[in-house]
Design a protein around this motif. Structure first.
Motif, short mmCIF file in Angstrom:
data_model
loop_
_atom_site.label_atom_id
_atom_site.label_comp_id
_atom_site.label_asym_id
_atom_site.label_seq_id
_atom_site.Cartn_x
_atom_site.Cartn_y
_atom_site.Cartn_z
N THR A 168 49.97 -1.54 -59.80
CA THR A 168 49.26 -1.34 -58.55
C THR A 168 49.52 -2.47 -57.54
OG1 THR A 168 47.35 -2.34 -59.60
CG2 THR A 168 47.44 0.05 -59.55
N ASN B 74 61.54 4.88 -63.62
CA ASN B 74 61.52 4.34 -64.98
C ASN B 74 61.98 5.38 -66.02
OD1 ASN B 74 61.06 2.40 -66.99
ND2 ASN B 74 59.25 1.65 -65.92
N HIS C 9 57.16 2.53 -57.72
CA HIS C 9 57.47 2.61 -59.16
C HIS C 9 57.03 3.98 -59.65
CE1 HIS C 9 56.61 0.89 -63.47
NE2 HIS C 9 57.53 1.84 -63.47
N ALA D 61 56.67 5.67 -62.87
CA ALA D 61 56.64 5.11 -64.23
C ALA D 61 57.19 6.09 -65.26
CB ALA D 61 55.21 4.69 -64.56
N THR D 62 57.26 5.62 -66.48
CA THR D 62 57.84 6.37 -67.60
C THR D 62 57.30 7.79 -67.69
OG1 THR D 62 56.15 5.27 -68.91
CG2 THR D 62 58.35 4.36 -69.04
N PHE E 26 52.67 3.75 -56.61
CA PHE E 26 52.88 3.73 -58.06
C PHE E 26 52.43 5.06 -58.63
CE2 PHE E 26 50.65 3.01 -62.16
CZ PHE E 26 51.74 2.70 -62.94
N GLY F 14 51.81 6.70 -62.21
CA GLY F 14 51.68 6.25 -63.59
C GLY F 14 52.39 7.14 -64.60
N SER F 15 52.48 6.63 -65.79
CA SER F 15 53.20 7.32 -66.87
C SER F 15 52.69 8.75 -67.06
CB SER F 15 52.98 6.58 -68.19
OG SER F 15 53.63 5.37 -68.18
N GLY G 288 47.05 7.42 -61.48
CA GLY G 288 46.87 6.98 -62.86
C GLY G 288 47.74 7.75 -63.84
N ALA G 289 47.94 7.14 -64.99
CA ALA G 289 48.70 7.78 -66.06
C ALA G 289 48.09 9.15 -66.37
CB ALA G 289 48.68 6.90 -67.29
N THR H 239 43.52 4.71 -55.19
CA THR H 239 43.84 5.00 -56.60
C THR H 239 43.28 6.36 -56.96
OG1 THR H 239 43.78 2.64 -57.10
CG2 THR H 239 43.58 4.13 -58.96
N VAL I 13 42.99 9.39 -60.04
CA VAL I 13 43.15 9.66 -61.48
C VAL I 13 42.65 11.06 -61.80
CG1 VAL I 13 42.85 7.22 -62.12
CG2 VAL I 13 40.86 8.73 -62.10
N GLY I 14 43.07 11.57 -62.96
CA GLY I 14 42.52 12.79 -63.51
C GLY I 14 43.28 14.05 -63.14
N LEU J 197 39.48 7.21 -57.01
CA LEU J 197 38.47 6.33 -57.62
C LEU J 197 37.65 5.74 -56.48
CD1 LEU J 197 40.25 4.20 -60.40
CD2 LEU J 197 38.54 6.00 -60.70
C1 LIG Z 1 44.78 4.31 -62.57
C2 LIG Z 1 44.85 2.85 -62.97
C3 LIG Z 1 45.92 2.14 -62.12
C4 LIG Z 1 43.46 2.30 -62.67
O1 LIG Z 1 43.37 0.99 -63.06
P1 LIG Z 1 42.06 0.15 -62.62
O2 LIG Z 1 41.94 0.17 -61.13
O3 LIG Z 1 42.15 -1.14 -63.32
O4 LIG Z 1 40.87 1.04 -63.12
P2 LIG Z 1 39.91 0.86 -64.39
O5 LIG Z 1 40.69 0.64 -65.65
O6 LIG Z 1 38.85 -0.15 -64.03
O7 LIG Z 1 39.24 2.29 -64.50
C5 LIG Z 1 38.36 2.79 -63.50
C6 LIG Z 1 37.85 4.15 -63.96
O8 LIG Z 1 38.94 5.08 -63.93
C7 LIG Z 1 39.15 5.63 -65.23
N1 LIG Z 1 40.60 5.73 -65.42
C8 LIG Z 1 41.50 4.72 -65.36
N2 LIG Z 1 42.74 5.18 -65.54
C9 LIG Z 1 42.61 6.50 -65.72
C10 LIG Z 1 43.57 7.50 -65.95
N3 LIG Z 1 44.88 7.22 -66.02
N4 LIG Z 1 43.13 8.77 -66.07
C11 LIG Z 1 41.80 9.05 -66.01
N5 LIG Z 1 40.85 8.13 -65.78
C12 LIG Z 1 41.27 6.86 -65.64
C13 LIG Z 1 38.52 4.64 -66.18
O9 LIG Z 1 38.13 5.27 -67.40
C14 LIG Z 1 37.34 4.17 -65.39
O10 LIG Z 1 36.33 5.16 -65.43
P3 LIG Z 1 34.77 4.77 -65.48
O11 LIG Z 1 34.52 4.03 -64.17
O12 LIG Z 1 34.09 6.08 -65.55
O13 LIG Z 1 34.61 3.92 -66.66
C15 LIG Z 1 45.22 2.65 -64.45
O14 LIG Z 1 44.17 2.96 -65.32
C16 LIG Z 1 46.43 3.46 -64.88
O15 LIG Z 1 46.37 4.66 -65.18
N6 LIG Z 1 47.57 2.77 -64.89
C17 LIG Z 1 48.82 3.37 -65.23
C18 LIG Z 1 49.50 2.63 -66.39
C19 LIG Z 1 50.91 3.08 -66.49
O16 LIG Z 1 51.23 4.23 -66.36
N7 LIG Z 1 51.81 2.12 -66.68
C20 LIG Z 1 53.20 2.43 -66.63
C21 LIG Z 1 54.05 1.40 -67.22
S1 LIG Z 1 55.75 1.88 -67.12
#
Ligand SMILES: CC(C)(COP(=O)(O)OP(=O)(O)OC[C@H]1O[C@@H](n2cnc3c(N)ncnc32)[C@H](O)[C@@H]1OP(=O)(O)O)[C@@H](O)C(=O)NCCC(=O)NCCS
Length: 223
Positions: A85, A145, A161, A163-164, A179, A181-182, A199-200, A213, A215-216, A222
């Protein structure tokens, strides 16, 4: 300025490449570079690592001080700093390298498919198993990726990015510094703003006109 310890200062390095960064993305990118048979990978630079040690099977040549002398001798540079992010460290490095006049080639794995009709910006990186299909466009300094798919006519901005295993379907666009996510899926013909993080595992079913951001399934912002 610190000269790298293992290289003669007169050596022409135009057939060489150095990796900047010593974390997980550097590890994956190094595997891509090793299979390319295009450049000699002379080592990596990371101020957090001890110089003259070994990282992922290549020497640590030093920190930031070692960069300019290598660039001046014609060494190409691969940005091994990843991003999720927060794009700023990778983007700042790209900017600094451009100002230095560094050669920042696009890097495409031998195990990726990039259509001859696709466009890749400088320092774009397409890792193992990724597909960039016909008439797609990938911006400067963007990572596609491992096993990601960018379908026909999709446009990915600079400093992104994908992601994978993520999928950006045909004719969709992703704004700069975003970004995906995966395993996330962006359905076809959608427009995603700049500075979006998906989000992933999310499924983006509608355009996302505002940074944030998401997700879901379907993807929601968010708070
Ligand atoms: C979306 C993302 C960036 C959010 O990160 P963050 O801002 O730190 O958010 P948090 O971890 O504090 O989560 C916040 C809320 O979103 C939810 N959440 C986070 N990621 C989620 C996802 N991918 N899908 C569904 N819900 C997600 C959490 O459960 C949390 O819910 P809650 O408030 O009810 O407890 C991260 O979780 C994510 O998905 N990163 C992708 C990782 C990835 O793909 N990496 C690739 C490497 S190549």
């Amino acid at each position: 300025m610190t000269e790298p310890t293992t290289l003669s200062s007169a050596e022409d390095l135009s057939e060489s490449i150095v990796l900047v960064g010593g974390g997980g993305h550097a590890c994956a990118l190094l595997d891509v570079l090793r299979r390319l048979d295009r450049w000699e990978v002379i080592g990596l630079l990371d101020p957090a690592l001890e110089p003259a040690t070994d990282r992922y099977g290549v020497p640590v040549l030093g920190g930031d001080d070692a960069l300019r002398p290598l660039v001046e001798r014609g060494c190409s540079v691969a940005i091994g700093v990843g991003q999720t992010t927060t794009t700023s460290p990778r983007h700042a490095l790209f900017q600094r390298l451009r100002e230095m006049g560094a050669s920042l080639p696009a890097i495409v794995s031998t195990r990726a498919y990039v259509s001859p009709r696709a466009r890749l910006g400088p320092a774009a990186q397409v890792l193992h198993g990724a597909i960039v299909n016909a008439d797609a466009s990938i911006g400067a300094n963007t990572i596609i990726n491992s096993r990601a798919l960018v379908e026909h006519e999709a446009v990915i901005g600079a400093d992104c990015h994908i992601a994978t295993g993520a999928i950006v379907n045909g004719r969709s666009s992703v704004g700069p510094r975003s970004f995906i996510g995966s395993g996330a899926v962006v359905l076809h013909s959608l427009q995603l703003s700049s500075d979006v993080a998906v989000g992933a595992g999310a499924v983006v079913t509608a355009s996302l006109p505002a940074p944030g951001t998401y997700v879901g399934v379907p993807a929601k912002a968010l708070p």
